[in-house]
Design an enzyme around this catalytic site. Structure first.
Site, PDB file in Angstrom:
ATOM      1  N   ARG A  13     -50.677  67.050  29.871  1.00  0.00           N
ATOM      2  CA  ARG A  13     -49.210  67.364  29.575  1.00  0.00           C
ATOM      3  C   ARG A  13     -49.000  67.074  28.282  1.00  0.00           C
ATOM      4  O   ARG A  13     -49.448  65.968  27.684  1.00  0.00           O
ATOM      5  CB  ARG A  13     -48.411  66.518  30.611  1.00  0.00           C
ATOM      6  CG  ARG A  13     -47.892  67.182  31.710  1.00  0.00           C
ATOM      7  CD  ARG A  13     -47.125  66.485  32.654  1.00  0.00           C
ATOM      8  NE  ARG A  13     -45.838  65.964  32.198  1.00  0.00           N
ATOM      9  CZ  ARG A  13     -44.838  65.434  32.722  1.00  0.00           C
ATOM     10  NH1 ARG A  13     -44.992  65.423  34.107  1.00  0.00           N
ATOM     11  NH2 ARG A  13     -43.886  64.788  32.421  1.00  0.00           N
ATOM     12  N   ARG A  20     -30.214  63.761  35.069  1.00  0.00           N
ATOM     13  CA  ARG A  20     -30.656  63.016  34.271  1.00  0.00           C
ATOM     14  C   ARG A  20     -29.454  62.740  33.092  1.00  0.00           C
ATOM     15  O   ARG A  20     -29.532  61.831  32.401  1.00  0.00           O
ATOM     16  CB  ARG A  20     -31.754  63.836  33.325  1.00  0.00           C
ATOM     17  CG  ARG A  20     -33.089  63.355  33.860  1.00  0.00           C
ATOM     18  CD  ARG A  20     -34.269  64.225  32.931  1.00  0.00           C
ATOM     19  NE  ARG A  20     -35.232  63.694  32.581  1.00  0.00           N
ATOM     20  CZ  ARG A  20     -36.443  63.844  33.196  1.00  0.00           C
ATOM     21  NH1 ARG A  20     -36.379  64.323  34.374  1.00  0.00           N
ATOM     22  NH2 ARG A  20     -37.356  63.286  32.894  1.00  0.00           N
ATOM     23  N   ARG A  76     -39.249  60.001  24.894  1.00  0.00           N
ATOM     24  CA  ARG A  76     -38.473  60.082  26.211  1.00  0.00           C
ATOM     25  C   ARG A  76     -38.032  58.871  26.986  1.00  0.00           C
ATOM     26  O   ARG A  76     -37.152  58.703  27.711  1.00  0.00           O
ATOM     27  CB  ARG A  76     -39.711  60.561  27.336  1.00  0.00           C
ATOM     28  CG  ARG A  76     -39.786  61.981  26.960  1.00  0.00           C
ATOM     29  CD  ARG A  76     -41.471  62.263  27.412  1.00  0.00           C
ATOM     30  NE  ARG A  76     -41.616  62.270  28.835  1.00  0.00           N
ATOM     31  CZ  ARG A  76     -42.893  62.173  29.384  1.00  0.00           C
ATOM     32  NH1 ARG A  76     -43.891  61.841  28.503  1.00  0.00           N
ATOM     33  NH2 ARG A  76     -43.224  62.073  30.610  1.00  0.00           N
ATOM     34  N   LYS A  83     -42.081  58.627  40.005  1.00  0.00           N
ATOM     35  CA  LYS A  83     -40.941  59.525  40.962  1.00  0.00           C
ATOM     36  C   LYS A  83     -41.925  60.592  41.815  1.00  0.00           C
ATOM     37  O   LYS A  83     -41.640  60.905  42.949  1.00  0.00           O
ATOM     38  CB  LYS A  83     -40.033  60.086  39.973  1.00  0.00           C
ATOM     39  CG  LYS A  83     -39.040  59.201  39.353  1.00  0.00           C
ATOM     40  CD  LYS A  83     -37.979  59.800  38.837  1.00  0.00           C
ATOM     41  CE  LYS A  83     -38.334  60.891  37.348  1.00  0.00           C
ATOM     42  NZ  LYS A  83     -38.932  60.203  36.152  1.00  0.00           N
ATOM     43  N   ARG A 130     -51.990  58.940  32.132  1.00  0.00           N
ATOM     44  CA  ARG A 130     -51.876  60.165  32.802  1.00  0.00           C
ATOM     45  C   ARG A 130     -52.016  61.348  31.941  1.00  0.00           C
ATOM     46  O   ARG A 130     -52.524  62.629  32.313  1.00  0.00           O
ATOM     47  CB  ARG A 130     -50.328  60.344  33.433  1.00  0.00           C
ATOM     48  CG  ARG A 130     -50.078  61.723  33.984  1.00  0.00           C
ATOM     49  CD  ARG A 130     -48.718  61.675  34.744  1.00  0.00           C
ATOM     50  NE  ARG A 130     -47.522  62.006  33.627  1.00  0.00           N
ATOM     51  CZ  ARG A 130     -46.370  61.992  33.872  1.00  0.00           C
ATOM     52  NH1 ARG A 130     -45.799  61.584  35.226  1.00  0.00           N
ATOM     53  NH2 ARG A 130     -45.171  62.333  32.887  1.00  0.00           N
TER      54      ARG A 130
HETATM   55  P1  ADP Z   1     -41.031  62.711  33.479  1.00  0.00           P
HETATM   56  O1  ADP Z   1     -40.038  61.682  34.374  1.00  0.00           O
HETATM   57  O2  ADP Z   1     -42.396  61.819  33.456  1.00  0.00           O
HETATM   58  O3  ADP Z   1     -40.388  62.548  32.094  1.00  0.00           O
HETATM   59  P2  ADP Z   1     -40.402  65.343  34.307  1.00  0.00           P
HETATM   60  O4  ADP Z   1     -41.524  66.146  34.821  1.00  0.00           O
HETATM   61  O5  ADP Z   1     -39.540  64.765  35.618  1.00  0.00           O
HETATM   62  O6  ADP Z   1     -41.424  63.975  33.768  1.00  0.00           O
HETATM   63  O7  ADP Z   1     -39.822  65.617  33.117  1.00  0.00           O
HETATM   64  C1  ADP Z   1     -40.383  66.177  31.728  1.00  0.00           C
HETATM   65  C2  ADP Z   1     -39.542  66.719  30.909  1.00  0.00           C
HETATM   66  O8  ADP Z   1     -38.637  68.126  31.440  1.00  0.00           O
HETATM   67  C3  ADP Z   1     -38.436  66.108  30.309  1.00  0.00           C
HETATM   68  O9  ADP Z   1     -38.866  65.132  29.285  1.00  0.00           O
HETATM   69  C4  ADP Z   1     -37.273  66.963  29.940  1.00  0.00           C
HETATM   70  O10 ADP Z   1     -37.418  67.529  28.633  1.00  0.00           O
HETATM   71  C5  ADP Z   1     -37.380  68.191  30.868  1.00  0.00           C
HETATM   72  N1  ADP Z   1     -36.471  68.040  31.918  1.00  0.00           N
HETATM   73  C6  ADP Z   1     -36.983  67.839  33.351  1.00  0.00           C
HETATM   74  N2  ADP Z   1     -35.995  67.634  34.214  1.00  0.00           N
HETATM   75  C7  ADP Z   1     -34.706  67.727  33.325  1.00  0.00           C
HETATM   76  C8  ADP Z   1     -33.391  67.426  33.631  1.00  0.00           C
HETATM   77  N3  ADP Z   1     -32.916  67.209  34.709  1.00  0.00           N
HETATM   78  N4  ADP Z   1     -32.697  67.610  32.453  1.00  0.00           N
HETATM   79  C9  ADP Z   1     -33.108  67.837  31.261  1.00  0.00           C
HETATM   80  N5  ADP Z   1     -34.323  68.131  31.081  1.00  0.00           N
HETATM   81  C10 ADP Z   1     -35.218  67.966  32.119  1.00  0.00           C
END
Ligand code: ADP
Length: 190
Positions: A134, A89, A145, A14, A128
């Protein structure tokens, strides 16, 4: 305005594809993950709250991210459109996004869903983690996740399918190959 949701499991690409989209179509990029990580880095209250959820691979509560998104959207005025990366999400988040856009006389243009199988996702996220450092890119957190994605996030696909906004794209291949498919989906709604 072009309001694109880039949708997919963790590791589906993404973030990478969002960067290509914002350049090609001159859009603003809103990544809730990036915003949360910046808050963590700055040690804000929001960052401290988010850290516990993120390090365990859980979602940050809806009311927190929804409130945050409203603020971020307000800071992106006068743009040709927005790429929403990592949001929504959950179903409440998607309803909130519909309302936030409606208040601004806007709507979701297209939801691009990047389809990648689990073994490939795990492989990419482990790699990654070795580079990004991270805290959530370790095997145990990656597994939670992926579970969270299946249980809470992937049902949104059905929702967007029903509204005729879903464009599923094969998320395996070179970055350029995948971007060609994404661009085709975007050009249809432009
Ligand atoms: P990835 O898609 O690789 O998991 P992101 O950077 O999108 O990476 O998200 C990392 C973490 O941030 C998620 O596992 C969650 O804990 C939190 N997060 C990000 N966006 C949201 C969201 N829209 N709602 C709830 N938690 C979120």
């Amino acid at each position: 305005m072009l309001n694109i949701i880039i949708f997919g499991a963790p590791g589906s690409g993404k973030g990478t594809q969002s960067e290509y989209l914002i350049k090609k179509y001159n859009l603003a990029h809103i990544s809730t993950g990036d915003v949360l990580r910046a808050e963590m880095k700055n040690g804000t209250e929001l960052g401290k709250l988010a850290e516990g959820y993120i390090s365990r691979g859980q979602l940050v509560p809806d009311d927190v991210v929804i409130g945050m998104l409203g603020h971020v959207l307000d800071s992106k005025k006068d743009v040709a459109g927005v790429v929403f990366d990592g949001f929504p999400r959950t179903l409440p988040q998607s309803n909130a996004l519909d309302n936030l856009l409606k208040e601004r006389g806007e709507e979701v243009s297209v939801v691009v869903s990047l389809e990648v199988e689990d073994p490939e996702l795990i492989d990419r996220l482990i790699k990654r983690g070795q580079q990004s450092g991270r805290s959530d890119d370790n095997l145990e957190t990656i597994k939670s996740r992926l579970d969270v994605y299946k249980d809470q996030t992937s049902p949104l696909k059905e929702h967007y399918k029903n509204t005729g906004k879903l464009a599923s794209v094969k998320g395996v291949g070179t970055i350029d190959e995948i971007f060609v498919l994404i661009s085709e989906a975007v050009d249809k709604v432009k």
